[in-house]
Scaffold this motif. Structure first.
Motif, PDB file in Angstrom:
ATOM      1  N   GLU A   1       0.840  -1.157  -0.058  1.00 12.70           N
ATOM      2  CA  GLU A   1      -0.414  -0.232   0.333  1.00 12.70           C
ATOM      3  C   GLU A   1       1.260   1.441   0.148  1.00 12.70           C
ATOM      4  N   VAL A   2       0.474   2.521  -0.911  1.00 17.53           N
ATOM      5  CA  VAL A   2       1.041   4.089  -1.146  1.00 17.53           C
ATOM      6  C   VAL A   2       0.149   4.543  -0.167  1.00 17.53           C
ATOM      7  N   ASN A   3       1.014   5.103  -0.114  1.00 21.85           N
ATOM      8  CA  ASN A   3      -0.581   6.711   0.632  1.00 21.85           C
ATOM      9  C   ASN A   3       0.274   7.435  -0.547  1.00 21.85           C
ATOM     10  N   VAL A   4      -0.337   7.700  -1.100  1.00 17.96           N
ATOM     11  CA  VAL A   4      -1.142   8.761  -2.981  1.00 17.96           C
ATOM     12  C   VAL A   4      -0.607  10.428  -2.418  1.00 17.96           C
ATOM     13  N   ALA A   5      -1.170  11.019  -1.391  1.00 14.37           N
ATOM     14  CA  ALA A   5      -1.118  12.146  -0.587  1.00 14.37           C
ATOM     15  C   ALA A   5       0.854  12.462  -0.824  1.00 14.37           C
ATOM     16  N   SER A   6       1.348  12.026   0.037  1.00 20.90           N
ATOM     17  CA  SER A   6       2.877  11.475  -0.314  1.00 20.90           C
ATOM     18  C   SER A   6       3.531  11.150  -0.855  1.00 20.90           C
ATOM     19  N   ALA A   7       3.433  10.146  -2.010  1.00 20.30           N
ATOM     20  CA  ALA A   7       3.680   9.163  -2.695  1.00 20.30           C
ATOM     21  C   ALA A   7       5.563  10.053  -3.619  1.00 20.30           C
ATOM     22  N   THR A   8       6.318   9.498  -3.909  1.00 22.87           N
ATOM     23  CA  THR A   8       7.056  10.285  -4.929  1.00 22.87           C
ATOM     24  C   THR A   8       7.865   9.535  -5.793  1.00 22.87           C
ATOM     25  N   HIS A   9       7.331   8.244  -5.987  1.00 23.24           N
ATOM     26  CA  HIS A   9       7.993   7.430  -6.917  1.00 23.24           C
ATOM     27  C   HIS A   9       6.576   7.235  -7.985  1.00 23.24           C
ATOM     28  N   VAL A  10       6.298   7.850  -8.986  1.00 22.80           N
ATOM     29  CA  VAL A  10       4.797   7.470  -9.457  1.00 22.80           C
ATOM     30  C   VAL A  10       5.449   7.102 -11.193  1.00 22.80           C
ATOM     31  N   ALA A  11       4.419   6.870 -11.972  1.00 21.45           N
ATOM     32  CA  ALA A  11       4.440   6.953 -13.269  1.00 21.45           C
ATOM     33  C   ALA A  11       3.214   6.601 -14.467  1.00 21.45           C
ATOM     34  N   GLU A  12       2.953   6.921 -15.122  1.00 19.63           N
ATOM     35  CA  GLU A  12       2.005   7.076 -16.121  1.00 19.63           C
ATOM     36  C   GLU A  12       2.107   5.839 -17.239  1.00 19.63           C
ATOM     37  N   VAL A  13       0.969   4.481 -17.624  1.00 23.35           N
ATOM     38  CA  VAL A  13       1.078   4.038 -18.152  1.00 23.35           C
ATOM     39  C   VAL A  13      -0.249   4.357 -19.090  1.00 23.35           C
ATOM     40  N   ASP A  14      -0.576   4.645 -20.533  1.00 24.58           N
ATOM     41  CA  ASP A  14      -2.090   4.860 -20.766  1.00 24.58           C
ATOM     42  C   ASP A  14      -3.105   5.850 -20.471  1.00 24.58           C
ATOM     43  N   GLY A  15      -2.545   6.961 -19.970  1.00 21.45           N
ATOM     44  CA  GLY A  15      -3.533   7.504 -19.098  1.00 21.45           C
ATOM     45  C   GLY A  15      -4.098   6.981 -17.501  1.00 21.45           C
ATOM     46  N   THR A  16      -3.167   5.925 -17.165  1.00 23.97           N
ATOM     47  CA  THR A  16      -3.745   5.501 -15.453  1.00 23.97           C
ATOM     48  C   THR A  16      -2.350   6.114 -15.265  1.00 23.97           C
ATOM     49  N   THR A  17      -2.509   6.532 -13.696  1.00 19.06           N
ATOM     50  CA  THR A  17      -1.641   7.152 -12.467  1.00 19.06           C
ATOM     51  C   THR A  17      -0.759   5.562 -11.670  1.00 19.06           C
ATOM     52  N   PHE A  18       0.395   5.417 -11.690  1.00 19.79           N
ATOM     53  CA  PHE A  18       1.175   3.958 -10.895  1.00 19.79           C
ATOM     54  C   PHE A  18       1.464   4.331  -9.990  1.00 19.79           C
ATOM     55  N   TYR A  19       1.112   4.449  -8.029  1.00 18.76           N
ATOM     56  CA  TYR A  19       2.007   4.542  -7.210  1.00 18.76           C
ATOM     57  C   TYR A  19       2.862   3.766  -6.718  1.00 18.76           C
ATOM     58  N   PHE A  20       4.095   3.554  -6.466  1.00 17.65           N
ATOM     59  CA  PHE A  20       5.091   3.065  -5.694  1.00 17.65           C
ATOM     60  C   PHE A  20       5.615   2.994  -4.606  1.00 17.65           C
ATOM     61  N   CYS A  21       6.593   1.903  -3.870  1.00 22.23           N
ATOM     62  CA  CYS A  21       6.736   2.270  -2.866  1.00 22.23           C
ATOM     63  C   CYS A  21       8.309   2.689  -2.415  1.00 22.23           C
ATOM     64  N   CYS A  22       9.170   2.179  -3.608  1.00 23.20           N
ATOM     65  CA  CYS A  22      10.239   2.462  -3.759  1.00 23.20           C
ATOM     66  C   CYS A  22      11.127   2.875  -5.056  1.00 23.20           C
ATOM     67  N   PRO A  23      12.055   3.506  -5.725  1.00 22.77           N
ATOM     68  CA  PRO A  23      12.589   4.343  -7.424  1.00 22.77           C
ATOM     69  C   PRO A  23      12.884   2.176  -7.787  1.00 22.77           C
ATOM     70  N   GLY A  24      13.223   1.397  -6.826  1.00 22.37           N
ATOM     71  CA  GLY A  24      13.254  -0.168  -6.820  1.00 22.37           C
ATOM     72  C   GLY A  24      12.101  -0.505  -7.944  1.00 22.37           C
ATOM     73  N   CYS A  25      10.945  -0.052  -7.240  1.00 18.78           N
ATOM     74  CA  CYS A  25       9.169  -0.909  -7.633  1.00 18.78           C
ATOM     75  C   CYS A  25       9.385  -0.205  -9.241  1.00 18.78           C
ATOM     76  N   ARG A  26       9.503   0.950  -8.892  1.00 21.26           N
ATOM     77  CA  ARG A  26       9.374   1.746 -10.313  1.00 21.26           C
ATOM     78  C   ARG A  26       9.567   1.211 -11.407  1.00 21.26           C
ATOM     79  N   ALA A  27      11.025   0.923 -11.085  1.00 16.26           N
ATOM     80  CA  ALA A  27      11.824   1.225 -12.412  1.00 16.26           C
ATOM     81  C   ALA A  27      11.589  -0.384 -13.259  1.00 16.26           C
ATOM     82  N   ARG A  28      11.385  -1.361 -12.221  1.00 14.56           N
ATOM     83  CA  ARG A  28      11.183  -3.172 -12.761  1.00 14.56           C
ATOM     84  C   ARG A  28       9.689  -2.269 -13.822  1.00 14.56           C
ATOM     85  N   PHE A  29       8.569  -1.537 -12.950  1.00 18.76           N
ATOM     86  CA  PHE A  29       7.783  -1.689 -13.693  1.00 18.76           C
ATOM     87  C   PHE A  29       7.560  -0.881 -15.355  1.00 18.76           C
TER      88      PHE A  29
END
Length: 338
Positions: free
Chosen positions: A298-326
């Protein structure tokens, strides 16, 4: 990051203000982890965190565990382990959670909720009312005895001796409102032996108190319930009459014990019924939690710093490693089989 003196000054100020919060302290570690022994954080009821107890994964795990500890009013040891693939069934004092980030380290964090005592309002100047007040104080309740003006001087000394407060019957609505605002939880017991049962119950039931107990016989209790129903008093389903568990109680102390046992039992049942962590979060957090598609944390959207967007949908990540793999292969984590 707060220094040690500032940290404890902050805790003292929060306790003076009566705010509920959680103190999280790192008590054990196995490198490599970013947290050190004695690192601390304060977590507030709205999910805000001040301090440091580890990186992004540990931070979100502790935020979630702190809010759960605040709800249950029970401290816990949270063990975050890389070798654990899924959260273990928690014991009463320990929770084991997988380290979802790419780390071989482990950390144990003690999570301690600091909350105001539950409040119990006891109406009446009777032996049962006095016994309920005494035993409730021994159970660390904040006790307020409510009586009419003529009775106040009769119970003042007894109330002071056990650390209870005394309020006038005509201030009952205000007392209940203050209790709800300060502690968020309140129970009420009416034990005036017919002196002012009905008016006290009407005020208490309108105040939406979770537990309302009436010390009366079955017959008198039914009569009072009918009168309250005729007056369209709400929340009659919360009225317990006769108050207390059926223990065969006879003395005032035994009756008081049965009533407080019923309050404890009701609280335990409510906690079990509301155990779903999604519904037990503060309202402002229920709509601001996203799930990391890689590690499912679970990631708190308000304080999330690791974010990516795919086809207009925003995804939130707990750490940079998860974002990089995604980002490298989004479909791997978005396919139904992932």
């Amino acid at each position: 990051m707060l220094g040690v003196d500032d940290f404890f000054d902050r805790i003292a100020a929060l306790k003076r203000d009566g705010q509920p919060f959680v103190v999280a302290t790192v008590v054990a570690r196995r490198p490599p982890v970013s947290a050190h022994l004695g690192d601390r954080a304060i977590i507030f009821a709205d999910g805000r965190m001040h301090g440091f107890v580890g990186g992004a994964c540990s931070r979100e795990i502790i935020r979630k565990q702190a809010l759960e500890a605040l709800r249950t009013r029970a401290a816990r040891l949270v063990s975050i382990r890389p070798e654990v693939t899924e959260a273990a069934e928690p014991t009463s004092e320990r929770v084991v959670v997988p380290m979802t980030c790419a780390s071989e380290g482990a950390v144990d964090i003690y999570v301690e909720p600091i909350v105001r005592p539950r409040t119990i309002v006891v109406a009446g100047a009777t032996p049962v009312a006095a016994a309920v007040a005494r035993i409730a104080r021994a159970m660390q309740y904040d006790v307020v005895r409510v009586v009419d003006g003529e009775e106040q001087r009769d119970i003042d000394a007894d109330a002071v001796s056990i650390g209870a407060r005394v309020g006038a019957l005509d201030r009952l609505a205000t007392i209940l409102g203050e209790a709800a605002a300060d502690a968020g939880e309140c129970a009420a017991v009416v034990a005036s032996q017919g002196h002012y049962d009905e008016p006290a119950l009407e005020v208490i039931l309108k105040a939406d108190v979770p537990y309302v107990g009436l010390v009366a016989s079955h017959k008198r209790g039914a009569t009072i319930r009918d009168l309250l129903a005729e007056n369209r008093v709400p929340n009659l389903e919360r009225l317990h009459s006769p108050a207390g568990l059926d223990l065969g109680a006879r003395s005032p102390e035994e009756v008081a014990l049965s009533i407080l046992g019923e309050i404890v039992q009701l609280g335990a049942r409510t906690e079990l019924a509301n155990h779903d962590p999604k519904t037990s979060r503060p309202p402002d957090l229920q709509t601001s939690i996203a799930i990391d598609p890689v590690c499912h944390m679970e990631v708190n959207v308000a304080s999330a710093t690791h974010v990516a967007e795919v086809d207009g949908t925003t995804f939130y990540f707990c750490c940079p490693g998860c974002r990089a793999r995604f980002v490298k292969d989004p479909q791997r984590y978005l396919s139904p089989a992932s």
